[in-house]
Write an enzyme that holds these catalytic residues in place. Structure first.
Site, PDB file in Angstrom:
ATOM      1  N   CYS A  96      35.217  45.140  29.622  1.00 20.74           N
ATOM      2  CA  CYS A  96      33.811  45.166  29.206  1.00 20.74           C
ATOM      3  C   CYS A  96      33.323  43.758  28.851  1.00 20.74           C
ATOM      4  O   CYS A  96      34.102  42.916  28.436  1.00 20.74           O
ATOM      5  CB  CYS A  96      33.641  46.040  27.982  1.00 20.74           C
ATOM      6  SG  CYS A  96      34.295  47.687  28.185  1.00 20.74           S
ATOM      7  N   ARG A 112      34.019  40.355  35.094  1.00 20.72           N
ATOM      8  CA  ARG A 112      35.030  41.036  34.290  1.00 20.72           C
ATOM      9  C   ARG A 112      35.279  42.461  34.778  1.00 20.72           C
ATOM     10  O   ARG A 112      36.266  43.077  34.405  1.00 20.72           O
ATOM     11  CB  ARG A 112      34.578  41.065  32.819  1.00 20.72           C
ATOM     12  CG  ARG A 112      34.449  39.696  32.215  1.00 20.72           C
ATOM     13  CD  ARG A 112      33.822  39.751  30.845  1.00 20.72           C
ATOM     14  NE  ARG A 112      34.713  40.295  29.840  1.00 20.72           N
ATOM     15  CZ  ARG A 112      35.606  39.581  29.170  1.00 20.72           C
ATOM     16  NH1 ARG A 112      35.727  38.305  29.414  1.00 20.72           N
ATOM     17  NH2 ARG A 112      36.381  40.133  28.256  1.00 20.72           N
ATOM     18  N   TRP A 147      33.423  48.964  31.222  1.00 23.52           N
ATOM     19  CA  TRP A 147      34.488  49.354  32.149  1.00 23.52           C
ATOM     20  C   TRP A 147      35.131  50.573  31.511  1.00 23.52           C
ATOM     21  O   TRP A 147      35.794  50.480  30.485  1.00 23.52           O
ATOM     22  CB  TRP A 147      35.476  48.196  32.287  1.00 23.52           C
ATOM     23  CG  TRP A 147      36.473  48.350  33.386  1.00 23.52           C
ATOM     24  CD1 TRP A 147      36.293  48.057  34.711  1.00 23.52           C
ATOM     25  CD2 TRP A 147      37.823  48.810  33.269  1.00 23.52           C
ATOM     26  NE1 TRP A 147      37.447  48.307  35.419  1.00 23.52           N
ATOM     27  CE2 TRP A 147      38.401  48.767  34.557  1.00 23.52           C
ATOM     28  CE3 TRP A 147      38.615  49.249  32.206  1.00 23.52           C
ATOM     29  CZ2 TRP A 147      39.708  49.152  34.818  1.00 23.52           C
ATOM     30  CZ3 TRP A 147      39.916  49.635  32.462  1.00 23.52           C
ATOM     31  CH2 TRP A 147      40.446  49.579  33.750  1.00 23.52           C
ATOM     32  N   ASN A 198      34.002  46.279  23.087  1.00 21.47           N
ATOM     33  CA  ASN A 198      34.996  46.007  24.127  1.00 21.47           C
ATOM     34  C   ASN A 198      36.350  46.283  23.502  1.00 21.47           C
ATOM     35  O   ASN A 198      36.639  45.779  22.426  1.00 21.47           O
ATOM     36  CB  ASN A 198      34.871  44.537  24.555  1.00 21.47           C
ATOM     37  CG  ASN A 198      35.975  44.102  25.509  1.00 21.47           C
ATOM     38  OD1 ASN A 198      36.694  44.936  26.054  1.00 21.47           O
ATOM     39  ND2 ASN A 198      36.095  42.800  25.705  1.00 21.47           N
ATOM     40  N   GLY A 199      37.183  47.087  24.164  1.00 17.22           N
ATOM     41  CA  GLY A 199      38.516  47.369  23.634  1.00 17.22           C
ATOM     42  C   GLY A 199      38.759  48.857  23.549  1.00 17.22           C
ATOM     43  O   GLY A 199      38.024  49.656  24.150  1.00 17.22           O
ATOM     44  N   GLU A 221      52.540  37.967  46.359  1.00 20.59           N
ATOM     45  CA  GLU A 221      51.186  37.556  45.995  1.00 20.59           C
ATOM     46  C   GLU A 221      50.208  37.831  47.146  1.00 20.59           C
ATOM     47  O   GLU A 221      49.099  38.309  46.930  1.00 20.59           O
ATOM     48  CB  GLU A 221      51.176  36.078  45.583  1.00 20.59           C
ATOM     49  CG  GLU A 221      49.817  35.458  45.360  1.00 20.59           C
ATOM     50  CD  GLU A 221      48.946  36.183  44.329  1.00 20.59           C
ATOM     51  OE1 GLU A 221      49.433  37.072  43.632  1.00 20.59           O
ATOM     52  OE2 GLU A 221      47.747  35.858  44.259  1.00 20.59           O
ATOM     53  N   LYS A 243      46.968  40.256  46.836  1.00 19.46           N
ATOM     54  CA  LYS A 243      45.620  39.736  47.106  1.00 19.46           C
ATOM     55  C   LYS A 243      44.930  40.617  48.135  1.00 19.46           C
ATOM     56  O   LYS A 243      43.778  41.004  47.981  1.00 19.46           O
ATOM     57  CB  LYS A 243      45.749  38.303  47.636  1.00 19.46           C
ATOM     58  CG  LYS A 243      44.634  37.406  47.330  1.00 19.46           C
ATOM     59  CD  LYS A 243      44.689  36.776  45.967  1.00 19.46           C
ATOM     60  CE  LYS A 243      45.001  37.701  44.845  1.00 19.46           C
ATOM     61  NZ  LYS A 243      45.352  37.102  43.613  1.00 19.46           N
ATOM     62  N   GLU A 272      44.133  44.281  46.781  1.00 20.57           N
ATOM     63  CA  GLU A 272      43.141  44.433  45.716  1.00 20.57           C
ATOM     64  C   GLU A 272      41.708  44.243  46.196  1.00 20.57           C
ATOM     65  O   GLU A 272      40.791  44.826  45.639  1.00 20.57           O
ATOM     66  CB  GLU A 272      43.454  43.533  44.504  1.00 20.57           C
ATOM     67  CG  GLU A 272      43.171  42.067  44.655  1.00 20.57           C
ATOM     68  CD  GLU A 272      43.349  41.299  43.326  1.00 20.57           C
ATOM     69  OE1 GLU A 272      43.911  40.206  43.370  1.00 20.57           O
ATOM     70  OE2 GLU A 272      42.919  41.786  42.268  1.00 20.57           O
ATOM     71  N   HIS A 296      66.668  49.125  54.105  1.00 20.70           N
ATOM     72  CA  HIS A 296      67.269  50.014  53.111  1.00 20.70           C
ATOM     73  C   HIS A 296      66.317  51.145  52.737  1.00 20.70           C
ATOM     74  O   HIS A 296      66.451  51.732  51.667  1.00 20.70           O
ATOM     75  CB  HIS A 296      67.705  49.195  51.886  1.00 20.70           C
ATOM     76  CG  HIS A 296      68.774  48.206  52.219  1.00 20.70           C
ATOM     77  ND1 HIS A 296      70.078  48.560  52.447  1.00 20.70           N
ATOM     78  CD2 HIS A 296      68.721  46.873  52.453  1.00 20.70           C
ATOM     79  CE1 HIS A 296      70.792  47.490  52.770  1.00 20.70           C
ATOM     80  NE2 HIS A 296      69.975  46.451  52.782  1.00 20.70           N
ATOM     81  N   LYS A 325      38.522  41.555  35.511  1.00 18.70           N
ATOM     82  CA  LYS A 325      39.082  40.205  35.547  1.00 18.70           C
ATOM     83  C   LYS A 325      40.021  39.969  34.377  1.00 18.70           C
ATOM     84  O   LYS A 325      41.094  39.410  34.523  1.00 18.70           O
ATOM     85  CB  LYS A 325      37.936  39.186  35.523  1.00 18.70           C
ATOM     86  CG  LYS A 325      38.386  37.737  35.533  1.00 18.70           C
ATOM     87  CD  LYS A 325      38.965  37.350  36.871  1.00 18.70           C
ATOM     88  CE  LYS A 325      39.435  35.919  36.918  1.00 18.70           C
ATOM     89  NZ  LYS A 325      40.322  35.700  38.077  1.00 18.70           N
TER      90      LYS A 325
HETATM   91  O1  M6R Z   1      44.389  36.517  32.976  1.00 15.75           O
HETATM   92  P1  M6R Z   1      45.757  36.798  33.463  1.00 15.75           P
HETATM   93  O2  M6R Z   1      46.275  35.754  34.395  1.00 15.75           O
HETATM   94  O3  M6R Z   1      46.737  37.063  32.355  1.00 15.75           O
HETATM   95  O4  M6R Z   1      45.628  38.133  34.305  1.00 15.75           O
HETATM   96  C1  M6R Z   1      46.762  38.773  34.835  1.00 15.75           C
HETATM   97  C2  M6R Z   1      46.375  39.716  35.944  1.00 15.75           C
HETATM   98  O5  M6R Z   1      45.527  40.710  35.474  1.00 15.75           O
HETATM   99  C3  M6R Z   1      45.694  38.991  37.109  1.00 15.75           C
HETATM  100  O6  M6R Z   1      46.486  37.954  37.583  1.00 15.75           O
HETATM  101  C4  M6R Z   1      45.408  39.973  38.260  1.00 15.75           C
HETATM  102  O7  M6R Z   1      46.603  40.445  38.796  1.00 15.75           O
HETATM  103  C5  M6R Z   1      44.537  39.297  39.314  1.00 15.75           C
HETATM  104  N1  M6R Z   1      43.251  39.905  39.336  1.00 15.75           N
HETATM  105  C6  M6R Z   1      45.052  39.426  40.691  1.00 15.75           C
HETATM  106  O8  M6R Z   1      44.259  38.737  41.596  1.00 15.75           O
END
Ligand code: M6R
Length: 632
Positions: A2, A27, A75, A99-100, A502, A506, A509, A525, A627
């Protein structure tokens, strides 16, 4: 997650709030709302959906006119995304944005129901508005329980309603994490805020003040800000801003000035933040290296990470989430290879609950872009409680992880707005490589001349990244071949495996294509049963010492009908018929294999980006994602 904004000043409050919310869109959110004082009454406009739905609603219903208010992007956690569950929430004389997560909300709801309160939403947040009203109106000091209807006419407490006291009493009862923006109906020229675990930044302009979950929300108006610490309360009013501790005692805050401007937080002609941030990588890698390299070698003594300390470390843990954790895997490979120290990379949400064997001889490295990720913060606290040394590798200065760790390396990626992390990953691995070099040197395994050579090579990755970006058309072509895939795989060995993880994250997502990453030798396996005709297998094949092995694994999947896309150094030869599409990285022969992840990840990011765009998805705001993950 949020986003919170709040404003008090002379500008049109609704405009400032909407503008701030737009800057916090990254966010992640599913609904939005604002509440503004119109004279002595508060008018709330809120709706499910994106900010354009809010803008439409404001156009239809009329914008609240005033100079003081709060706003929110939600969110959803408790209760579906809906108009009613959207924030702000009001109860009695109090309106809040939150937020939280309030973990004990059910218990509090029961208590407040008994006291005669009723609720309209399914959220945990509405309980907070209610509890604030309970303390504000003095119900806790009355000997009888008020009835819902009779509440406002009920006998009042002898003490005058006091917002500060109400907040202090309320937060004592809350379990969980929260950032709160609060309006009290009786104080039409004040905005209050408090926090625990979720960020609140207070923007300090000329006779105008802001609260926000992140700096870009007010950067257009002021660069000066103060950070609200856990349990602190801020009150913004016309005469100025007051900060208070948990006992209501005034506290003096340090004022910081943002070292980046609004330009850096804007798209600057790129269609998406993600593409802009991919393009920034050569520059931010150099900038970050400049900040940790002295006389041609990495030097961390300034933050207390001395050679003596590095010599004494028995084990290293890299703890992080998502992309930051995958950066940690690259770091593990580099530190183990060069410094011969055992490194474990842990997912923060596991580490915090697995009773890890960690203690005084260990170095725990917390990697995070935001520095506010709830599980990483909890892991930091755990590591500290076990006596381990803690080192933050974090992109946001003054964030909880940066401030809470014994030592802090500031990655200088600048603001990363796109949900998909790109430039933050690159600077994280650049720092972890530099750390590996220094580690190896400190332990007497690597001579200074080699540390210098490798550091120069690390600087050289900046040019290699630029070369990959210059050839982005090839990534765009690969994306056109992937856009209709239902599933795909990434495989690789060693550093290529770390990168595959990674690359796959990417891609999935932001394209919603089901993607899995596997160590190339592991497929047979079990997972190879999923390979059938036409399934794309992106093979990262840059590590020359295992190339022959990787090629065997490519052939295994090719034999089962896979379409092979090989990401490799320019000039890498494969037997005829093995590879369908070759993405040759034109990065020269000199770059050490160990450092190839820096340019290679850029190619994988571009493939993910273009696939997302070609599938008609907004890569900056993928569904369901936030985010900054400030809840567990
Ligand atoms: O702010 P942070 O780096 O701690 O966030 C960790 C993950 O939430 C973040 O890297 C997430 O996996 C990315 N959105 C991926 O692209």
């Amino acid at each position: 997650m949020c986003g919170i904004v709040g404003y008090l000043g002379r500008r049109d409050c609704a405009d400032v709030l909407m503008d701030g919310l737009e800057k916090l869109e990254y966010r992640g959110y599913d609904s939005a709302g604002i509440a503004v004082f119109e004279g002595n009454s508060i008018r709330t406009v809120k709706t499910r959906g994106k900010l354009k739905c809010m803008a439409q609603k404001l156009a239809e219903d009329g914008k609240p006119e005033g100079f003081c208010g709060i706003g929110h992007t939600r969110w959803a956690t408790h209760g579906e995304p809906s108009d009613i569950n959207s924030h702000p929430h009001s109860n009695g004389r109090v309106t809040i944005v939150h937020n939280g997560i309030i973990e004990n909300y059910a218990e509090l709801k029961e208590f407040l129901t008994e006291k005669g309160y009723s609720f309209v939403s399914q959220t945990d947040s509405e309980i907070v508005a209610c509890l604030l009203d309970y303390y504000y109106t003095g119900h806790d000091r009355m000997s009888w329980g008020a009835s819902p209807e009779g509440r406002t006419d009920a006998p009042q407490s002898k003490l005058a309603p006091d917002p500060l006291r109400a907040i202090m009493e309320t937060v004592k009862e809350l379990h969980g994490s929260y950032a709160l923006g609060i309006l009290f109906k009786d104080f039409p020229d004040r905005v209050y805020a408090t926090r625990k675990g979720s960020p609140i930044i207070v923007g300090l302009g000329q006779e105008e003040y802001f609260i926000a979950s992140d700096i870009p929300a007010f950067l257009k108006y002021t660069k000066d800000y103060a950070l609200l610490d856990d349990d602190e309360i801020v009150c913004m009013e016309k005469s100025g801003v007051g900060f208070y501790d948990v006992h209501g005692i005034a506290v003096k805050k340090q004022i910081h000035t943002a070292d980046w401007d609004i330009e850096q937080a804007q798209k600057c002609g790129f269609p998406h933040y993600m593409l802009k941030e991919i393009h920034e990588q050569p520059e931010v890698v150099t900038k970050t290296l400049d900040s940790i390299v002295t006389d041609g070698v990495p030097d961390f003594s300034g933050i207390g990470l001395t050679d003596e300390l590095l010599r004494g470390v028995k084990r290293v843990f890299v703890v992080a989430c998502g992309t930051a954790m995958y950066a940690g895997i690259v770091g593990k490979y580099a530190v183990e290879k060069l410094a011969r120290v055992p490194v474990t990379t842990e997912i923060a949400s596991e580490f915090r609950y697995m009773d890890p064997i960690v203690g005084e001889d260990d170095l725990v490295i917390l990697v995070s872009q935001s520095g506010e990720t709830a599980d990483t913060i909890a892991s930091l606290e755990l590591a500290k409680s076990r006596g381990a040394r803690t080192l933050a590798v974090v992109n946001v200065k003054y964030s909880a992880i940066a401030r809470g760790s014994d030592m802090f390396i500031h990655t200088l990626a600048g603001p990363e707005i796109a949900v998909a992390s790109t430039k933050a990953y690159s600077v994280q691995i650049a720092v972890l490589y530099a750390l590996a070099f220094r580690f190896a040197y400190a332990r007497g395994i690597m001579p200074e001349s080699e540390m210098k050579r490798l550091t120069a090579q690390l600087y050289g990755t900046s040019k290699a990244i630029r070369d990959v970006i210059d050839n982005k058309d090839e990534c765009q072509f690969i994306a056109s071949q992937l856009m209709n895939a239902e599933k795909l795989f990434f495989i690789g060995r060693g550093f290529d495996y770390a990168l595959s993880l990674e690359g796959s994250l990417k891609l999935k997502e932001i394209t919603y294509i089901h993607s899995e990453a596997y160590a190339a030798g592991e497929l047979k396996h079990g997972t190879i049963s999923l390979i059938e005709r036409g399934v794309p297998v992106i093979t990262v094949a840059t590590q020359r010492h295992v190339l022959a092995k990787t090629v065997s694994n490519m052939e295994e999947v090719k034999a089962r009908g896979a379409t092979i896309i090989a990401v490799c150094r320019k000039g890498t030869e494969f037997a005829e018929g093995t590879v369908d599409i070759k993405l040759e990285l034109d990065i020269g022969d000199e770059l050490d294999d160990m450092l190839i992840p820096l340019p290679t990840v850029c190619a994988l990011q571009l493939i993910a980006y273009y696939t997302s765009v070609q599938r008609g998805i907004d890569p900056d705001k993928p569904r369901n994602l936030a985010k900054s993950v400030t809840t567990e």
